[in-house]
Design a protein around this motif. Structure first.
Motif, PDB file in Angstrom:
ATOM      1  N   THR A   1       0.851  -1.184   0.000  1.00  0.00           N
ATOM      2  CA  THR A   1       0.000   0.000   0.000  1.00  0.00           C
ATOM      3  C   THR A   1       0.886   1.232   0.000  1.00  0.00           C
ATOM      4  N   GLU A   2       0.787   2.043  -1.038  1.00  0.00           N
ATOM      5  CA  GLU A   2       1.623   3.241  -1.166  1.00  0.00           C
ATOM      6  C   GLU A   2       1.113   4.344  -0.237  1.00  0.00           C
ATOM      7  N   HIS A   3       1.913   5.369  -0.085  1.00  0.00           N
ATOM      8  CA  HIS A   3       1.541   6.465   0.820  1.00  0.00           C
ATOM      9  C   HIS A   3       0.263   7.167   0.373  1.00  0.00           C
ATOM     10  N   ASP A   4      -0.045   7.125  -0.928  1.00  0.00           N
ATOM     11  CA  ASP A   4      -1.266   7.772  -1.403  1.00  0.00           C
ATOM     12  C   ASP A   4      -2.463   6.829  -1.383  1.00  0.00           C
ATOM     13  N   GLY A   5      -2.281   5.605  -0.842  1.00  0.00           N
ATOM     14  CA  GLY A   5      -3.365   4.656  -0.729  1.00  0.00           C
ATOM     15  C   GLY A   5      -3.490   3.701  -1.898  1.00  0.00           C
ATOM     16  N   SER A   6      -2.734   3.926  -2.950  1.00  0.00           N
ATOM     17  CA  SER A   6      -2.797   3.018  -4.096  1.00  0.00           C
ATOM     18  C   SER A   6      -2.096   1.705  -3.771  1.00  0.00           C
ATOM     19  N   ARG A   7      -2.351   0.692  -4.572  1.00  0.00           N
ATOM     20  CA  ARG A   7      -1.855  -0.664  -4.325  1.00  0.00           C
ATOM     21  C   ARG A   7      -0.896  -1.085  -5.429  1.00  0.00           C
ATOM     22  N   THR A   8       0.251  -1.620  -5.026  1.00  0.00           N
ATOM     23  CA  THR A   8       1.243  -2.134  -5.965  1.00  0.00           C
ATOM     24  C   THR A   8       1.452  -3.612  -5.690  1.00  0.00           C
ATOM     25  N   VAL A   9       1.254  -4.463  -6.685  1.00  0.00           N
ATOM     26  CA  VAL A   9       1.505  -5.890  -6.532  1.00  0.00           C
ATOM     27  C   VAL A   9       3.003  -6.135  -6.681  1.00  0.00           C
ATOM     28  N   LEU A  10       3.616  -6.714  -5.647  1.00  0.00           N
ATOM     29  CA  LEU A  10       5.054  -6.959  -5.646  1.00  0.00           C
ATOM     30  C   LEU A  10       5.400  -8.339  -6.200  1.00  0.00           C
ATOM     31  N   ALA A  11       4.533  -9.321  -5.960  1.00  0.00           N
ATOM     32  CA  ALA A  11       4.791 -10.681  -6.426  1.00  0.00           C
ATOM     33  C   ALA A  11       3.482 -11.434  -6.512  1.00  0.00           C
ATOM     34  N   SER A  12       3.197 -12.015  -7.680  1.00  0.00           N
ATOM     35  CA  SER A  12       1.963 -12.778  -7.862  1.00  0.00           C
ATOM     36  C   SER A  12       2.201 -14.108  -8.567  1.00  0.00           C
ATOM     37  N   HIS A  13       3.333 -14.242  -9.266  1.00  0.00           N
ATOM     38  CA  HIS A  13       3.619 -15.444 -10.031  1.00  0.00           C
ATOM     39  C   HIS A  13       5.090 -15.851  -9.867  1.00  0.00           C
ATOM     40  N   PHE A  14       5.333 -17.126 -10.053  1.00  0.00           N
ATOM     41  CA  PHE A  14       6.701 -17.650 -10.123  1.00  0.00           C
ATOM     42  C   PHE A  14       6.762 -18.626 -11.282  1.00  0.00           C
ATOM     43  N   GLU A  15       7.683 -18.354 -12.195  1.00  0.00           N
ATOM     44  CA  GLU A  15       7.828 -19.169 -13.401  1.00  0.00           C
ATOM     45  C   GLU A  15       6.497 -19.299 -14.143  1.00  0.00           C
ATOM     46  N   GLY A  16       5.757 -18.195 -14.180  1.00  0.00           N
ATOM     47  CA  GLY A  16       4.522 -18.134 -14.928  1.00  0.00           C
ATOM     48  C   GLY A  16       3.313 -18.734 -14.244  1.00  0.00           C
ATOM     49  N   LYS A  17       3.455 -19.190 -12.997  1.00  0.00           N
ATOM     50  CA  LYS A  17       2.358 -19.826 -12.272  1.00  0.00           C
ATOM     51  C   LYS A  17       1.998 -18.999 -11.041  1.00  0.00           C
ATOM     52  N   ARG A  18       0.721 -18.972 -10.712  1.00  0.00           N
ATOM     53  CA  ARG A  18       0.258 -18.200  -9.562  1.00  0.00           C
ATOM     54  C   ARG A  18       0.758 -18.831  -8.262  1.00  0.00           C
ATOM     55  N   PHE A  19       1.013 -17.988  -7.280  1.00  0.00           N
ATOM     56  CA  PHE A  19       1.335 -18.498  -5.948  1.00  0.00           C
ATOM     57  C   PHE A  19       0.112 -19.185  -5.358  1.00  0.00           C
ATOM     58  N   ASN A  20       0.353 -19.990  -4.312  1.00  0.00           N
ATOM     59  CA  ASN A  20      -0.754 -20.645  -3.616  1.00  0.00           C
ATOM     60  C   ASN A  20      -1.567 -19.618  -2.838  1.00  0.00           C
ATOM     61  N   SER A  21      -0.981 -19.093  -1.769  1.00  0.00           N
ATOM     62  CA  SER A  21      -1.615 -18.072  -0.930  1.00  0.00           C
ATOM     63  C   SER A  21      -0.552 -17.532   0.011  1.00  0.00           C
ATOM     64  N   PRO A  22       0.201 -16.501  -0.412  1.00  0.00           N
ATOM     65  CA  PRO A  22       1.242 -15.936   0.451  1.00  0.00           C
ATOM     66  C   PRO A  22       0.713 -15.681   1.858  1.00  0.00           C
ATOM     67  N   ASN A  23       1.543 -16.034   2.856  1.00  0.00           N
ATOM     68  CA  ASN A  23       1.072 -16.131   4.235  1.00  0.00           C
ATOM     69  C   ASN A  23       1.714 -15.119   5.166  1.00  0.00           C
ATOM     70  N   ASP A  24       3.032 -15.074   5.200  1.00  0.00           N
ATOM     71  CA  ASP A  24       3.735 -14.144   6.081  1.00  0.00           C
ATOM     72  C   ASP A  24       4.864 -13.501   5.300  1.00  0.00           C
ATOM     73  N   VAL A  25       5.270 -12.303   5.747  1.00  0.00           N
ATOM     74  CA  VAL A  25       6.196 -11.504   4.952  1.00  0.00           C
ATOM     75  C   VAL A  25       7.108 -10.702   5.868  1.00  0.00           C
ATOM     76  N   VAL A  26       8.351 -10.508   5.425  1.00  0.00           N
ATOM     77  CA  VAL A  26       9.313  -9.684   6.140  1.00  0.00           C
ATOM     78  C   VAL A  26      10.140  -8.926   5.111  1.00  0.00           C
ATOM     79  N   VAL A  27      10.520  -7.698   5.442  1.00  0.00           N
ATOM     80  CA  VAL A  27      11.332  -6.876   4.547  1.00  0.00           C
ATOM     81  C   VAL A  27      12.742  -6.778   5.113  1.00  0.00           C
ATOM     82  N   LYS A  28      13.727  -7.159   4.301  1.00  0.00           N
ATOM     83  CA  LYS A  28      15.135  -7.102   4.692  1.00  0.00           C
ATOM     84  C   LYS A  28      15.642  -5.671   4.546  1.00  0.00           C
ATOM     85  N   SER A  29      16.784  -5.381   5.152  1.00  0.00           N
ATOM     86  CA  SER A  29      17.320  -4.010   5.141  1.00  0.00           C
ATOM     87  C   SER A  29      17.682  -3.521   3.743  1.00  0.00           C
ATOM     88  N   ASP A  30      17.899  -4.436   2.788  1.00  0.00           N
ATOM     89  CA  ASP A  30      18.201  -4.034   1.419  1.00  0.00           C
ATOM     90  C   ASP A  30      16.949  -3.752   0.602  1.00  0.00           C
TER      91      ASP A  30
END
Length: 313
Positions: free
Chosen positions: A102-131
């Motif tokens: 969710t961007e500061h203006d409220g808009s939505r950016t999809v960061l990851a939805s597919h891997f090797e052309g296939k949809r993910f199952n259901s992303p569950n938990d997430v962490v952002v590294k310092s990089d």
């Protein structure tokens, strides 16, 4: 293992006493959820956001007056949340089968939805590294039924952990799980802890935390030995404090492990815990999502990436 108790804590090792505060209590801040998950603290606004997955909503608790309001509904059956280095909300969305920001203006950016052309199952938990890279787990809970998402077959045929890099692209960083779940980095980011809650799907299946070594490039993992086995229920979501202690959800509350994997204490909670995060003005308050409710307790600990408290630092 013997234990001593007070109103909030079971002390299994004297080392746990340095992480607790005498006479504090676990407070229930809100109830009425179906499955509370994914707490994330916003320091600038002094509020907490969390998911109520089956109710397809996200809620917001404001510290200034203790009020609770609907942050987002519908919420694409959101699960895990975190805040990136720029103060933006990053969310795992079961229904959309993606990780979105969710961007500061409220808009939505999809960061990851597919891997090797296939949809993910259901992303569950997430962490952002310092990089700035986004690491997330992808079990099948959101496609197993219509309760927390939408029933569907797995396109990937695996349940793994992935990295979405700021340079672009998504890579598989860890595989071989039954149901990968919560994840968090050690304070120096040399280790990534990953929970496997496979016992929900396989009799006698995993109910443990594994620990992976992060390579010097900061993008790949090795190892994956079992760090801790749950003594009650399952490990789901967890956080690591500035001194490397792991505070993890469990069937009877929150369990605390040393960096060496020794269980030293428990926070008693009257409901099954799903996830936790640090927050509050001094970041020394642990917020706890537990089945129907949001709880909180003050600790003598702060999250990784923040200065440790004086005692035991």
């Amino acid at each position: 293992m013997s234990a001593t108790s007070d109103a909030a804590f079971d002390v299994l090792d004297p080392a746990f006493l340095g992480l607790t505060i005498p006479n504090v209590h676990v407070e229930r801040l809100h109830t009425g959820c179906r499955w509370a998950e994914g707490p994330a603290w916003f320091p600038a606004g002094r509020y907490l956001v969390w998911s109520d997955i089956p109710n397809d909503r996200m809620l917001r608790w404001d510290e200034t007056d203790g009020s609770v309001s609907v942050f987002r509904q519908p919420a694409r059956n959101s699960n895990g949340n975190t805040v990136d280095r720029e103060g933006r909300l990053v969310t795992c969305e079961h229904l959309a089968r993606c990780v979105a920001r969710t961007e500061h203006d409220g808009s939505r950016t999809v960061l990851a939805s597919h891997f090797e052309g296939k949809r993910f199952n259901s992303p569950n938990d997430v962490v952002v590294k310092s990089d700035g890279s986004v690491w997330f787990s992808d079990p099948s809970y959101g496609i197993d039924s219509d309760y927390e998402g939408e029933a569907a077959p797995s396109e990937l045929g695996r349940r793994g952990v992935y990295r979405a890099g700021p340079e672009g692209g998504v890579t598989l960083v860890a595989d071989g799980f039954v149901q990968p779940n919560g994840l968090a980095f050690s304070p120096d980011e040399q280790w990534l802890y990953i929970a496997d809650t496979g016992a929900t799907h396989v009799p006698g299946g995993p109910r443990h935390l594994r620990r992976f070594r992060v390579a010097a490039d900061g993008r790949t993992l090795s190892g994956g030995e079992v760090f801790a086995e749950s003594t009650c229920g399952l490990f789901d979501g967890f956080r690591v404090d500035a001194r490397g202690h792991v505070w993890t959800s469990a069937g009877d509350g929150v369990h605390c492990y040393t960096p060496e994997g020794r269980l030293i204490g428990r926070i008693r909670v009257p409901e099954v815990v799903a996830n936790v995060c640090f927050g509050g003005p001094k970041l020394n308050r642990l917020f706890i999502c537990a089945t129907t409710s949001l709880y909180a307790v003050y600790l003598n600990a702060r999250p990784a990436g923040r200065p440790a408290t004086a005692a035991g630092a």
